[in-house]
Design an enzyme around this catalytic site. Structure first.
Site, PDB file in Angstrom:
ATOM      1  N   GLY A 183       6.397   6.521  -4.275  1.00 54.55           N
ATOM      2  CA  GLY A 183       5.405   5.041  -4.621  1.00 54.55           C
ATOM      3  C   GLY A 183       6.773   3.936  -3.201  1.00 54.55           C
ATOM      4  CG  ASP A 220       6.811   7.673  -0.839  1.00 53.35           C
ATOM      5  OD1 ASP A 220       6.766   7.020  -0.319  1.00 53.35           O
ATOM      6  OD2 ASP A 220       6.490   8.518  -1.305  1.00 53.35           O
ATOM      7  CG  HIS A 239      -2.265  -1.111   0.668  1.00 53.38           C
ATOM      8  ND1 HIS A 239      -3.012  -0.455   0.950  1.00 53.38           N
ATOM      9  CD2 HIS A 239      -2.451  -2.764   0.732  1.00 53.38           C
ATOM     10  CE1 HIS A 239      -4.208  -1.733   0.685  1.00 53.38           C
ATOM     11  NE2 HIS A 239      -3.617  -2.505   0.828  1.00 53.38           N
ATOM     12  CG  HIS A 297      -4.219 -11.523  -1.266  1.00 47.90           C
ATOM     13  ND1 HIS A 297      -5.006 -10.982  -1.444  1.00 47.90           N
ATOM     14  CD2 HIS A 297      -3.362 -11.023   0.011  1.00 47.90           C
ATOM     15  CE1 HIS A 297      -5.150 -10.295  -1.550  1.00 47.90           C
ATOM     16  NE2 HIS A 297      -4.617 -10.322  -0.946  1.00 47.90           N
ATOM     17  CB  THR A 298      -0.523 -17.531   0.821  1.00 42.19           C
ATOM     18  OG1 THR A 298      -0.235 -18.995   1.177  1.00 42.19           O
ATOM     19  CG2 THR A 298       1.486 -17.576   1.033  1.00 42.19           C
ATOM     20  CB  THR A 356      -1.803 -22.971   5.929  1.00 43.80           C
ATOM     21  OG1 THR A 356      -1.903 -22.615   4.491  1.00 43.80           O
ATOM     22  CG2 THR A 356      -2.381 -24.191   6.592  1.00 43.80           C
TER      23      THR A 356
HETATM   24  C1  HEM Z   1      -2.907  -6.385  -6.454  1.00 46.32           C
HETATM   25  C2  HEM Z   1      -4.281  -6.171  -6.443  1.00 46.32           C
HETATM   26  C3  HEM Z   1      -4.767  -6.657  -4.526  1.00 46.32           C
HETATM   27  C4  HEM Z   1      -6.046  -6.447  -3.764  1.00 46.32           C
HETATM   28  C5  HEM Z   1      -6.951  -5.847  -4.774  1.00 46.32           C
HETATM   29  C6  HEM Z   1      -5.711  -6.799  -2.393  1.00 46.32           C
HETATM   30  C7  HEM Z   1      -6.916  -6.524  -1.891  1.00 46.32           C
HETATM   31  C8  HEM Z   1      -6.957  -6.232  -0.246  1.00 46.32           C
HETATM   32  C9  HEM Z   1      -8.030  -6.892   0.244  1.00 46.32           C
HETATM   33  C10 HEM Z   1      -9.242  -6.246   0.394  1.00 46.32           C
HETATM   34  C11 HEM Z   1      -7.557  -7.515   1.657  1.00 46.32           C
HETATM   35  C12 HEM Z   1      -8.644  -7.253   2.794  1.00 46.32           C
HETATM   36  C13 HEM Z   1      -7.757  -6.333   4.353  1.00 46.32           C
HETATM   37  C14 HEM Z   1      -8.812  -6.175   5.178  1.00 46.32           C
HETATM   38  O1  HEM Z   1     -10.272  -6.194   4.724  1.00 46.32           O
HETATM   39  O2  HEM Z   1      -8.659  -5.961   6.670  1.00 46.32           O
HETATM   40  C15 HEM Z   1      -6.513  -7.884   1.888  1.00 46.32           C
HETATM   41  C16 HEM Z   1      -5.481  -7.950   2.612  1.00 46.32           C
HETATM   42  C17 HEM Z   1      -4.134  -8.080   2.316  1.00 46.32           C
HETATM   43  N1  HEM Z   1      -3.193  -7.694   1.336  1.00 46.32           N
HETATM   44 FE1  HEM Z   1      -3.760  -7.164  -0.757  1.00 46.32          FE
HETATM   45  N2  HEM Z   1      -4.386  -6.972  -2.203  1.00 46.32           N
HETATM   46  C18 HEM Z   1      -3.631  -6.633  -3.827  1.00 46.32           C
HETATM   47  C19 HEM Z   1      -2.962  -7.230  -3.780  1.00 46.32           C
HETATM   48  C20 HEM Z   1      -1.834  -7.516  -2.726  1.00 46.32           C
HETATM   49  C21 HEM Z   1       0.016  -7.349  -2.307  1.00 46.32           C
HETATM   50  C22 HEM Z   1       0.468  -6.748  -3.814  1.00 46.32           C
HETATM   51  C23 HEM Z   1       0.018  -7.756  -1.132  1.00 46.32           C
HETATM   52  C24 HEM Z   1       1.656  -8.114  -0.664  1.00 46.32           C
HETATM   53  C25 HEM Z   1       2.645  -8.066  -1.408  1.00 46.32           C
HETATM   54  C26 HEM Z   1      -1.189  -7.749  -0.181  1.00 46.32           C
HETATM   55  C27 HEM Z   1      -0.808  -8.045   0.410  1.00 46.32           C
HETATM   56  C28 HEM Z   1      -1.763  -8.442   1.754  1.00 46.32           C
HETATM   57  C29 HEM Z   1      -1.446  -9.343   3.276  1.00 46.32           C
HETATM   58  C30 HEM Z   1      -0.647  -9.465   3.703  1.00 46.32           C
HETATM   59  C31 HEM Z   1      -2.564  -9.094   3.607  1.00 46.32           C
HETATM   60  C32 HEM Z   1      -3.324  -9.452   4.978  1.00 46.32           C
HETATM   61  C33 HEM Z   1      -3.520  -8.475   5.471  1.00 46.32           C
HETATM   62  C34 HEM Z   1      -4.432  -9.058   7.043  1.00 46.32           C
HETATM   63  O3  HEM Z   1      -4.427 -10.642   7.275  1.00 46.32           O
HETATM   64  O4  HEM Z   1      -3.895  -8.590   8.565  1.00 46.32           O
HETATM   65  N3  HEM Z   1      -2.297  -8.216  -1.037  1.00 46.32           N
HETATM   66  N4  HEM Z   1      -5.436  -7.908  -0.126  1.00 46.32           N
END
Ligand code: HEM
Length: 362
Positions: A92, A94, A73, A201-202, A221
């Site tokens: 970016g 930053d 983000h 997202h794993t 997991t």
């Molecule tokens: C490209 C499109 C992406 C979308 C639309 C997206 C969307 C989301 C959404 C909606 C959540 C849930 C947030 C919440 O409700 O708390 C989430 C969680 C997460 N995303 Fe993504 N994401 C994207 C890409 C990425 C990328 C590129 C990364 C890291 C390199 C990332 C890492 C994470 C992580 C680690 C969580 C879990 C956060 C937690 O468990 O507290 N995401 N994402």
């Protein structure tokens, strides 16, 4: 002949006592810790502090997941297209998400990140490191706590001067695959690299898409950096875990949460085969993630101006499994394959009764 043997002996002895070449020289930071560049020693106190006080003793739980999410983000707040049109496109990776957290956490796609930024800012201030460095450092350390996790590159030395990112640059779960690909292409990532990025997202859960089911993970997991996210996201959805709003689609396992954006990218003709290729071969998945994350961490930065402090990042615990498997009760018949070129691989089904996935807690 005798002279030649003596010469060989002398040469061998010289090889044994050879001093390391300068490029192999290690700096002793104390406490049994060594780095290549002395400037990196300063990161060990930061490491110890966040492992203990932010990641609750080196856990791969909610805060570590949030740290990884924050790297994205912060970095994605950048637009080359906007710059071309003479507008400020963001900086970016930053640290602006911490420096201007009041502004950036009010963006819809950053909803809920205010708790994260509030928790992270005091650590960066206490250790007098730049916000940009801290975001990438915390993400790399956080994900190193996950079983089978990557050991991400960490480059230090980002300036602490930033400006607030423009709004509408962070992808949302309601976005189409096309919209996400275009957004990421604008900062140099191909659709295939988007798949590699989504390996994050794993080790993920949602808290804000549907607050009633806060903590519901994206795979079964969420503390293991394994292939399960890629397997489970390709299974037919059967029911909603939440209320079906805000970018949720049906998931195959009770308690598991599936984002519409992940669903769309996993089945898009441009990315379906790459997605499917990541259901097996853990080492390949990790290596692709490490490569793409090195690129993400330097969006908007000149890597040549930064110092490689990757040796401060802990070695993650080894993977327990090196390929994906079907959750109990599921089989190849439940796969919604979208890759025309390659058949879905044969995977084992985990033994035992069908269970639901539990929420991730702090
Ligand atoms: C490209 C499109 C992406 C979308 C639309 C997206 C969307 C989301 C959404 C909606 C959540 C849930 C947030 C919440 O409700 O708390 C989430 C969680 C997460 N995303 Fe993504 N994401 C994207 C890409 C990425 C990328 C590129 C990364 C890291 C390199 C990332 C890492 C994470 C992580 C680690 C969580 C879990 C956060 C937690 O468990 O507290 N995401 N994402």
């Amino acid at each position: 002949m005798a002279f030649q043997s003596l010469f060989t002996l002398v040469a061998l002895a010289a090889a044994v006592v050879a001093v390391p070449a300068p490029q192999d020289a290690q700096v002793n930071c104390g406490g049994g810790r060594f780095v290549k560049n002395a400037a990196c020693c300063a990161w060990f106190p930061v490491l110890d502090d966040i492992q203990e006080n932010l990641f609750s003793g080196s856990l791969c739980a909610e805060e570590a997941h949030e740290a990884l999410r924050l790297t994205f983000h912060d970095a994605v707040g950048f637009s080359i297209a906007a710059e071309r049109e003479g507008q400020f496109g963001g900086g970016g990776a930053d640290g602006s998400i911490l420096a201007f957290s009041d502004i950036e956490t009010s963006f819809a796609a950053n909803f809920g990140l205010d708790f994260t930024t509030e928790a992270f800012i005091p650590f960066a201030l206490a250790h007098k490191v730049s916000f940009g460095d801290f975001v990438q450092f915390a993400g790399a350390v956080g994900v190193s706590n996950c079983i089978g996790g990557p050991r991400l590159q960490f480059l230090a030395g980002r300036s602490n001067n930033s400006r607030p990112s423009p709004d509408n640059l962070v992808p949302e779960p309601t976005d189409s695959a096309e919209k996400i690909f275009e957004r990421l292409q604008d900062i140099g990532f191909s659709p295939i690299e988007v798949v590699h990025l989504l390996t994050a997202h794993t080790v993920s859960a949602q808290y804000e898409v549907d607050t009633d089911v806060a903590g519901s993970p994206f795979d079964s997991t969420p503390s293991s950096f394994d292939n399960q996210f890629f397997v489970e996201s390709l299974l037919k959805g059967t029911a909603f875990t939440g209320n079906g709003q805000g970018g949720e689609v049906t998931s195959p396992i009770p308690g598991e949460f599936r984002l519409q954006s992940d669903f769309a990218i996993s089945r898009d003709s441009r990315t379906a085969c790459e997605w499917q290729s990541l259901v097996t071969n853990h080492a390949n998945m990790v290596s692709k993630f490490e490569t793409v994350m090195a690129k993400l961490a330097t969006v908007g930065q000149n890597p040549n101006n930064l110092i490689d402090c990757s040796d401060v990042i802990p070695v993650p615990p080894a993977a327990k499994v090196t390929t994906g498997s079907f959750p109990p009760g599921k089989s190849k018949a439940d796969v919604q394959s979208a890759c025309a070129a390659t058949p879905f691989p044969n995977l084992a089904t985990q033994p035992g009764p069908v269970t639901s996935v539990l929420p991730v807690t702090a």
